[in-house]
Scaffold this active site. Structure first.
Site, PDB file in Angstrom:
ATOM      1  N   GLY A 754       0.852  -1.190   0.000  1.00  0.00           N
ATOM      2  CA  GLY A 754       0.000   0.000   0.000  1.00  0.00           C
ATOM      3  C   GLY A 754       0.882   1.233   0.000  1.00  0.00           C
ATOM      4  O   GLY A 754       1.122   1.867  -1.025  1.00  0.00           O
ATOM      5  N   TYR A 795       2.073   8.376  15.283  1.00  0.00           N
ATOM      6  CA  TYR A 795       3.222   7.459  15.264  1.00  0.00           C
ATOM      7  C   TYR A 795       4.543   8.174  15.486  1.00  0.00           C
ATOM      8  O   TYR A 795       5.592   7.598  15.202  1.00  0.00           O
ATOM      9  CB  TYR A 795       3.339   6.772  13.895  1.00  0.00           C
ATOM     10  N   CYS A 822      -6.628  22.120  18.935  1.00  0.00           N
ATOM     11  CA  CYS A 822      -6.418  22.397  20.351  1.00  0.00           C
ATOM     12  C   CYS A 822      -5.925  21.149  21.070  1.00  0.00           C
ATOM     13  O   CYS A 822      -6.672  20.508  21.821  1.00  0.00           O
ATOM     14  CB  CYS A 822      -7.704  22.937  20.967  1.00  0.00           C
ATOM     15  N   TYR A 852      -1.831   7.039   3.980  1.00  0.00           N
ATOM     16  CA  TYR A 852      -2.400   7.271   5.325  1.00  0.00           C
ATOM     17  C   TYR A 852      -2.433   8.766   5.652  1.00  0.00           C
ATOM     18  O   TYR A 852      -2.198   9.186   6.774  1.00  0.00           O
ATOM     19  CB  TYR A 852      -1.620   6.477   6.392  1.00  0.00           C
TER      20      TYR A 852
END
Ligand code: ADP
Ligand code: ASP
Ligand code: MG
Length: 873
Positions: A754, A795, A822, A852
């Site tokens: 992907g 991540y 925020c 992603y």
């Protein structure tokens, strides 16, 4: 921190340079030494003292002479071999006459064999022996540089550096691991200045003993000689020249991804050196720190690299700076039944260590046990000494010696406040037997003692975990320089990213409004064709979860890719985009999907993957007469972050390999056929061996099932987000798959990448909203943050960030690039050097955002989702 020197104080006149063994073992390196000396004299108006080590390997040979002292003939032969080695070096490498240059020195060297102190191996004799290496190399260096026309003087270090016995020091360390005074005054400096020309060479490693003989500073002690000189002379700085361009975040020979530490304060450098980084002798920092002399570490083979600067003015940046290790650690574990709260037990025990002249390093204690470590670099820890110690200790407790061990230490400021980021590091240690854990009260060090054999293998993994978890703040450009891998093998210049070549078009797209994703389809096609060119792969499926944009799907369909979907929504989107797509080109690999989704997928006729017994046993009717794919968990995971590792007991995916026979039986019973096996253990993997291991395991299982026609090894191909990082090694990947294909030609090989296909092709375009300086921290605000691109927040992912409106401007001061959400974690990149003039309205580009990115964007804070656009040429 030390106060600044008083204004108007005269500039120090000396610069001390120390060259280690490898730096004095080649003629061309001596040319570098001469050039560096001259440059410091000419350009900085300094006097230059060079301190040298023995030629590489010579001290080891001399140590062998000491160890074999009892054998008279052997000693003479060893010394003769050393004499010959230096003669050859003098003649063949330096082009000088050995008799004229080395005559006297070699006579002294040979005479040591006949010395009356030899037979007993007296410490004073050993010191004389060990001193020969530096005496020879300094003599050679002076002669060579003079032959090159440089006016260089020879200085005997023993005239200036004097051993000072410490209380409780034993005879061995007084003579062979000596500490020296380093208080210099004006009179000493005047005497030294008058003692020879402005360029001088002296020996490292040796000092004058109180009895007038020679003392030694301990292995690696030439660094300390340079530091003593630096302090005595009030030098402008001390430069340690060696075979690596600085102190690294781990030993670069063990951890190629270790990063250069550009700037350290004395305390951190001290801790890194003490805990095992051989690049600096642990005793060399104290004199420099006391005398406020900065220390530089430089590489003789790369003289123009900036290296590491250690001084009192380095900014304090919390976080793990380095992981170091020491081998040869001996643990002494002492146990007594009556110890709990027994007055004086520790004093009884430590008294005995003192009596044997042993200094204790780490200490761990519980009610009934005290365990301490002995560090071989501070102690003469041989079997005789240990046996005597144990016999003594046995009078007060039960003793056990655990050896050999290694101490692995994380070093950095604020260790205590970092503990929450170290969960994966703890887990890594949790898999091994840890004998002792110690956290220093200076909050700079956390040490784990494990069996010695384990340490080396753990270091690269631990380093990677520290960098990923953010515990090691590798994005702090003021501290962390390039990796050793990058310095040692600079990556071939990469082609400029597509968005730079298409800057005008990209800016025009951004003008339609930001935040906005832009996908460059030619880049998607390029990656697709690379994969298509791998002969071992029979069928390729694009994992559409990475980026389901219709234009991307169509482009990949045209390149011959099938598709992998993980939800009913993805399936519907796929067939809505390409209604004519054959179901055989589609895989459905859901996770914990409801029955209805599985039912719908089966009805479409796509390949359906099952990864537990549940669907078979609970919904048996569904699978009657059907083919199905079984997803197996090979028992381990891999990937760029804990959250994307999808194999192993902790992950929710896949059937455990041990349950495969039960699954096969259940499938038979349900009237289904297992036609394929699948595994996908994570994403962002760079090691080709991993697919080899997965394939081998799947093939072995397939052989046992009998009905399997294809093996799908998933995706997971890594992407080099950082332009400095190694690109994914597609050749190694192809070779690993070819090997597997050859071993099991009966199975078709399927893959389902992907990220690899789309990451690089996508960019997120943002506009600058505000530029704010708060208490010395600069922040560049953008109109999209973790709402538009979750990866940095989720991540700790690193993405390139560029100011496309000022692409030609030089890098400015470090700034955090933050979004409008925020949340404190709404940071797209830390300490980035965007142009100084970056201003409201500039277009900021976040690179490698094609995978992603948009698909994980969200409407948190009720901000609009980013738009998406395509460049198709
Ligand atoms: P020299 O002979 O020049 O004194 P050393 O061998 O004593 O050189 O020290 C340099 C070596 O230190 C490097 O080649 C490297 O293998 C080792 N080393 C261990 N830890 C580190 C670290 N954290 N950073 C840099 N080098 C390290
Ligand atoms: N030559 C000595 C050794 O090898 C000292 C040094 O190089 O620092 O230990
Ligand atoms: Mg050294």
């Amino acid at each position: 921190m030390n106060p600044a020197p008083p204004a108007g104080a005269p500039a120090p006149t000396w610069i001390v340079l120390k060259f280690g063994g490898t730096s004095v073992s080649r003629r061309q390196r001596w040319d570098t030494i001469g050039r560096l000396m001259k440059r410091r004299a000419d350009e900085e108006g300094a006097r230059v003292l060079v301190v040298v080590s023995a030629v590489s390997g010579v001290t080891n040979e001399l140590q062998a002479v000491c160890d074999g002292h009892a054998d008279a003939a052997g000693t003479a032969a060893r010394l003769e071999a050393l004499a010959t080695r230096h003669e050859t070096f003098c003649r063949d490498e330096l082009g000088l006459d050995p008799a004229a240059v080395l005559g006297e020195r070699l006579a002294a060297l040979r005479a040591l064999a006949g010395d009356p102190r030899r037979a007993a191996g007296e410490l004073a004799w050993q010191a004389e022996v060990l001193a020969q290496g530096e005496l020879l190399s300094s003599t050679l260096g002076v002669a060579y540089l003079r032959s090159q026309g440089l006016d260089v003087g020879w200085t005997d270090s023993r005239e200036w550096i004097h051993a000072q016995p410490l209380p409780n020091q034993n005879d061995w360390s007084k003579r062979l691991s000596a500490s020296c005074g380093f208080e210099g005054d004006a009179a000493l400096r005047a005497r030294f200045a008058a003692d020879g020309p402005a360029l001088r060479i002296a020996q490292g490693f040796i000092a004058r003993a109180p009895d007038g003989g020679t003392a030694i500073l301990g292995r690696g002690g030439s660094d300390t000689s340079a530091a003593y000189f630096g302090a005595l002379l009030g030098a402008r700085r001390v430069e340690i020249w060696t075979d690596v361009p600085g102190m690294f975040s781990a030993n670069p020979r063990q951890v190629p991804d270790a990063r250069l530490l550009a700037r350290l304060d004395y305390a951190e450098a001290q801790e890194i050196a003490t805990t095992g980084a051989k690049v600096l002798h642990p005793r060399c920092i104290h004199p420099c720190r006391e005398a406020r002399v900065p220390l530089w570490i430089r590489d003789t083979e790369r003289p123009d690299m900036a290296g590491t600067v250690i001084d009192g003015a380095a900014a304090t940046i919390p976080g793990v700076k380095a992981i170091s290790s020491r081998r040869g650690i001996v643990l002494v574990s002492m146990e007594t039944i009556g110890m709990w709260q027994q007055v004086g037990f520790l004093s009884d025990v430590f008294e005995r260590f003192k009596a044997h002249g042993l200094s204790v390093d780490l200490i761990g204690s519980s009610e009934a046990n005290v365990t301490v470590s002995l560090d071989p670099s501070d102690n003469l820890v041989n079997t005789n000494v240990l046996d005597a110690l144990c016999a003594d200790l046995a009078q007060v407790c039960r003793v056990k010696v655990i050896a050999p061990c290694a101490a692995i230490t994380l070093v950095g400021r604020g260790m205590r406040s970092l503990l929450h980021k170290l969960s994966e590091v703890w887990a890594e240690f949790g898999r091994e037997r840890v004998h002792l854990i110690s956290q220093s009260s200076n909050d700079l060090n956390l040490t784990f003692v494990v069996d010695e054999a384990l340490a080396e293998g753990m270091l690269p993994r631990l380093h990677a975990l520290l960098a990923q978890s953010g515990a090691m703040p590798v994005t702090e450009a003021a501290v962390f320089g390039p990796s050793w891998r990058h310095i040692d093998h600079p990556a071939p210049a990469r082609p400029a990213p597509w968005w730079l070549a298409r800057r005008g078009d990209v800016l025009a797209v951004a003008a339609r409004g930001t935040p906005r994703y832009l996908y460059h389809l030619p880049t998607v096609r390029e990656r697709a064709r690379e994969l298509a060119a791998i002969p071992a792969i029979d069928r390729r499926f694009y994992a559409i979860k990475a980026n389901p944009h219709p234009a991307v799907l169509r482009a990949l369909e045209a390149e011959g890719f099938g598709f992998e979907c993980v939800s009913r929504g993805e399936l519907e989107h796929l067939f809505a985009t390409m209604p004519a797509l054959a179901p055989d080109r589609v895989l459905f690999t859901p996770s914990f999907a409801p029955r209805a989704e599985v039912e719908a997928a089966l009805a479409r006729g796509v390949h359906v993957t099952v990864d537990s017994l549940y669907p078979l046993t609970q919904w048996p009717g569904l699978f009657r007469g059907r083919d199905l794919v079984l997803r197996v968990d090979p028992g381990f995971g891999s990937g760029h972050h804990e959250k994307v590792r999808t194999g192993g007991k902790e992950a929710k995916f896949g059937l455990a390999a041990q349950d495969v026979p039960a699954f096969a039986a259940a499938a038979r019973q349900a009237g289904a056929r297992i036609t394929g096996l699948h595994a996908h253990i994570g994403s962002g993997i760079h090691d080709a061996d991993h697919w080899r291991a997965v394939y081998a395991q799947l093939a072995a299982l397939a052989d046992g099932i009998g009905t399997v026609g294809f093996i799908d090894v998933g995706g997971g191909l890594g992407v080099a987000y950082d332009p400095e990082a190694e690109p994914f090694d597609l050749a190694a990947y192809g070779a690993a798959l070819a090997e597997m294909k050859q071993a099991w030609p009966q199975y078709a090989l399927w893959v389902e990448p992907g990220r690899y296909l789309v990451a690089e092709a996508g960019a997120l375009l943002l506009s600058v909203t505000q530029v704010v300086d708060k208490q010395g921290q600069r922040r560049i605000g953008a109109d999209g943050g973790m709402n538009a691109l979750m990866r940095p927040a989720l991540y700790s992912a690193w993405h390139e960030i560029a100011n496309l409106s000022r692409a030609d401007a030089p890098p400015g001061p470090p700034a955090d690039v933050v979004g409008p959400i925020c949340e404190t974690g709404d940071v797209l990149g830390r300490q980035r050097r965007l142009p100084e003039a970056t201003a409201e309205g500039d277009v900021i580009l976040v690179g490698h955002a094609g995978a992603y990115g948009a698909v994980m964007a969200n409407r948190y804070n009720l901000r609009e989702l980013p738009q998406e656009d395509v460049l198709d040429d």
